[in-house]
Design an enzyme around this catalytic site. Structure first.
Site, PDB file in Angstrom:
ATOM      1  N   GLU A 123      -4.296  -0.499   6.673  1.00  0.00           N
ATOM      2  CA  GLU A 123      -3.668  -0.478   5.519  1.00  0.00           C
ATOM      3  C   GLU A 123      -2.290  -0.042   5.749  1.00  0.00           C
ATOM      4  OE1 GLU A 123      -4.623  -2.076   2.023  1.00  0.00           O
ATOM      5  OE2 GLU A 123      -2.473  -2.022   2.271  1.00  0.00           O
TER       6      GLU A 123
ATOM      7  N   ILE B 217       2.764   0.444   0.595  1.00  0.00           N
ATOM      8  CA  ILE B 217       2.393  -0.611  -0.341  1.00  0.00           C
ATOM      9  C   ILE B 217       1.115  -1.160  -0.056  1.00  0.00           C
ATOM     10  CG2 ILE B 217       3.215  -2.908  -1.156  1.00  0.00           C
ATOM     11  CD1 ILE B 217       5.934  -2.288   0.292  1.00  0.00           C
TER      12      ILE B 217
ATOM     13  N   LYS C 153       4.241  -6.934  12.177  1.00  0.00           N
ATOM     14  CA  LYS C 153       3.575  -6.921  10.745  1.00  0.00           C
ATOM     15  C   LYS C 153       3.524  -8.232   9.957  1.00  0.00           C
ATOM     16  CE  LYS C 153       5.915  -2.671   9.830  1.00  0.00           C
ATOM     17  NZ  LYS C 153       7.141  -1.554   9.386  1.00  0.00           N
TER      18      LYS C 153
HETATM   19  N1  HSE Z   1       9.872   2.108  11.531  1.00  0.00           N
HETATM   20  C1  HSE Z   1       9.076   1.384  10.664  1.00  0.00           C
HETATM   21  C2  HSE Z   1      10.102   1.028   9.606  1.00  0.00           C
HETATM   22  C3  HSE Z   1       7.928   2.452  10.150  1.00  0.00           C
HETATM   23  O1  HSE Z   1      11.055   1.338   9.570  1.00  0.00           O
HETATM   24  O2  HSE Z   1       9.561   0.178   8.634  1.00  0.00           O
HETATM   25  C4  HSE Z   1       7.221   1.901   9.341  1.00  0.00           C
HETATM   26  O3  HSE Z   1       6.207   0.652   9.860  1.00  0.00           O
END
Ligand code: HSE
Length: 393
Positions: A118, A125, A194
């Site tokens: 998650e 989130i 992501k």
């Molecule tokens: N470096 C990542 C960001 C951390 O700034 O979103 C969270 O995945």
């Protein structure tokens, strides 16, 4: 349930703090911490065995391992070893999962070990469980997300307060948002990983992260941020993917979002993920995209879920019929060296409609959606200094 935490950095420290205040209904014991050095002297490590020997943890009776070390190869090896011993894993490691989740999910299913991730997308989130379970009745057709807190923080400060890129990056690092190597953030790699994980989950298809076109924010110029503002748009680093029932197309790029688009108002280190499903319509999930306790909130949610329900099965994606396809028609912003009259002539000849323009040292303009061929021809016929996709013409 006995657990181990591998890594005691920004996220690991947050996880330990949260677990030391766990709900009364939970029965979690942090038995081991794997760390080479303890950088948070304020953490209470009473009763916890701190080790730098992973095998000690792998060979122990720990049932769940939290991997917040980051990196790819060592983490991948640890995950495989944990799963093959039937130990559940919970991680925020999107870099490793984007490459290996298909294999790890199958391995976990073989040994009845759950993978919780998650925290890997969108920080605090809730989005992984949301897509996997709460939107399960839908065919998901589109994802659009601001998925990196560091770059959103940088672009917000540059847009609203005229900070320099370097100033904003330094502050993002100080606030604990950036990766150890911020190149992954600013070059768009973090967002792309992501987006690959979310797309796999949303469409139940294996996706090839290597095929994703990726642009970062490291060469974004003030001139374009300012021109966007004049036209009523905001520059954001956006990951997007679309599914037509057969093909998935994915990309990461800085984009001009119309100020009437909800994502244009997601500022600072906040993230938001827009999900379109055939039954539910358009949904959006918003919150902190990075940070210690914020990300730990998602890690600990996975731990509590696994403690309560045990092994519930890891999604195995369908490997068939997947490929990237040509991007659909898109509207664009350009900044060029030619005069406005020449721009109008070229666009007219190509059948592309101009919607906004501004003449300063150079000419900036927005167009109606065009094909990839029309985009190529504009780039051949004009001296393009900068161009960006536009959402919400
Ligand atoms: N470096 C990542 C960001 C951390 O700034 O979103 C969270 O995945």
């Amino acid at each position: 349930m006995k657990i181990a935490i591998l890594g005691l950095g920004t996220v690991g420290g947050g996880v330990l703090r949260l677990l030391q205040n766990q709900p009364k209904t939970a029965h979690l014991e942090v038995a081991y911490i794997f760390a080479r050095e303890i950088r948070h002297p304020s953490l209470d490590l009473t009763g916890i065995k701190v080790t730098n020997d992973v095998d000690e943890i792998l060979n122990s009776d720990v049932e769940l391992v939290v991997e917040v070390l980051g990196g790819v190869d060592i983490a991948y090896d640890i995950h495989r070893q944990c799963l093959a011993r039937g130990k559940h894993v919970v991680t925020a490691n999107k870099d490793m999962l984007a490459l290996h989740l298909d294999e790890l999910a199958a391995l976990g299913n073989q040994y009845q070990a759950q993978i919780g991730y998650e925290a890997s997308c969108g920080g605090g989130i809730p989005i992984i469980q949301v897509i996997e379970h709460h939107l399960a009745a839908n065919t998901i057709t589109r994802l659009l997300g601001i998925l990196n807190g560091t770059t959103n923080y940088i672009l917000t400060r540059m847009t609203q307060e005229h900070w320099t890129y370097q100033q904003a990056l330094a502050m993002a690092q100080q606030l604990g948002y950036a990766e150890k190597d911020p190149t992954n953030d600013v070059a768009g790699l973090d967002t792309s990983r992501k987006m690959a994980l979310l797309s796999r989950l949303a469409y139940h298809k294996t996706v090839d992260w290597h095929q994703m076109p990726i642009r970062g924010i490291d060469d974004v110029a003030y001139d374009d941020i300012e021109a966007a503002k004049l036209f009523g748009y905001t520059m954001k680093l956006v990951g997007q993917s679309e599914f037509d029932g057969e093909h998935v197309s994915m990309s990461v790029e800085p984009m001009l979002l119309s100020n009437s688009h909800v994502l244009a108002h997601v500022n600072g280190a906040k993230n938001a993920i827009f999900v379109a499903g055939d039954a539910v319509g358009e949904t959006m999930f918003y919150g902190p995209g990075a940070g210690s306790l914020e990300t730990a909130s998602a890690v600990v949610a996975d731990i509590l879920f696994i403690e309560r329900f045990g092994f519930t099965g890891n999604l195995v994606a369908d490997t068939g019929a997947i490929s990237t396809k040509a991007s659909p028609k898109r509207a664009y912003y350009f900044r060029v060296e030619e005069a406005l009259e020449r721009v109008k002539t070229v666009l007219n000849e190509l059948g592309v409609e101009l919607t906004h323009w501004h003449e300063a040292t150079q000419v900036s303009f927005l167009t109606q959606p065009m094909t990839a061929e029309q985009l190529d021809k504009i780039q051949q016929q004009l001296s393009v200094v900068a161009y960006y996709t536009v959402e919400g013409v």
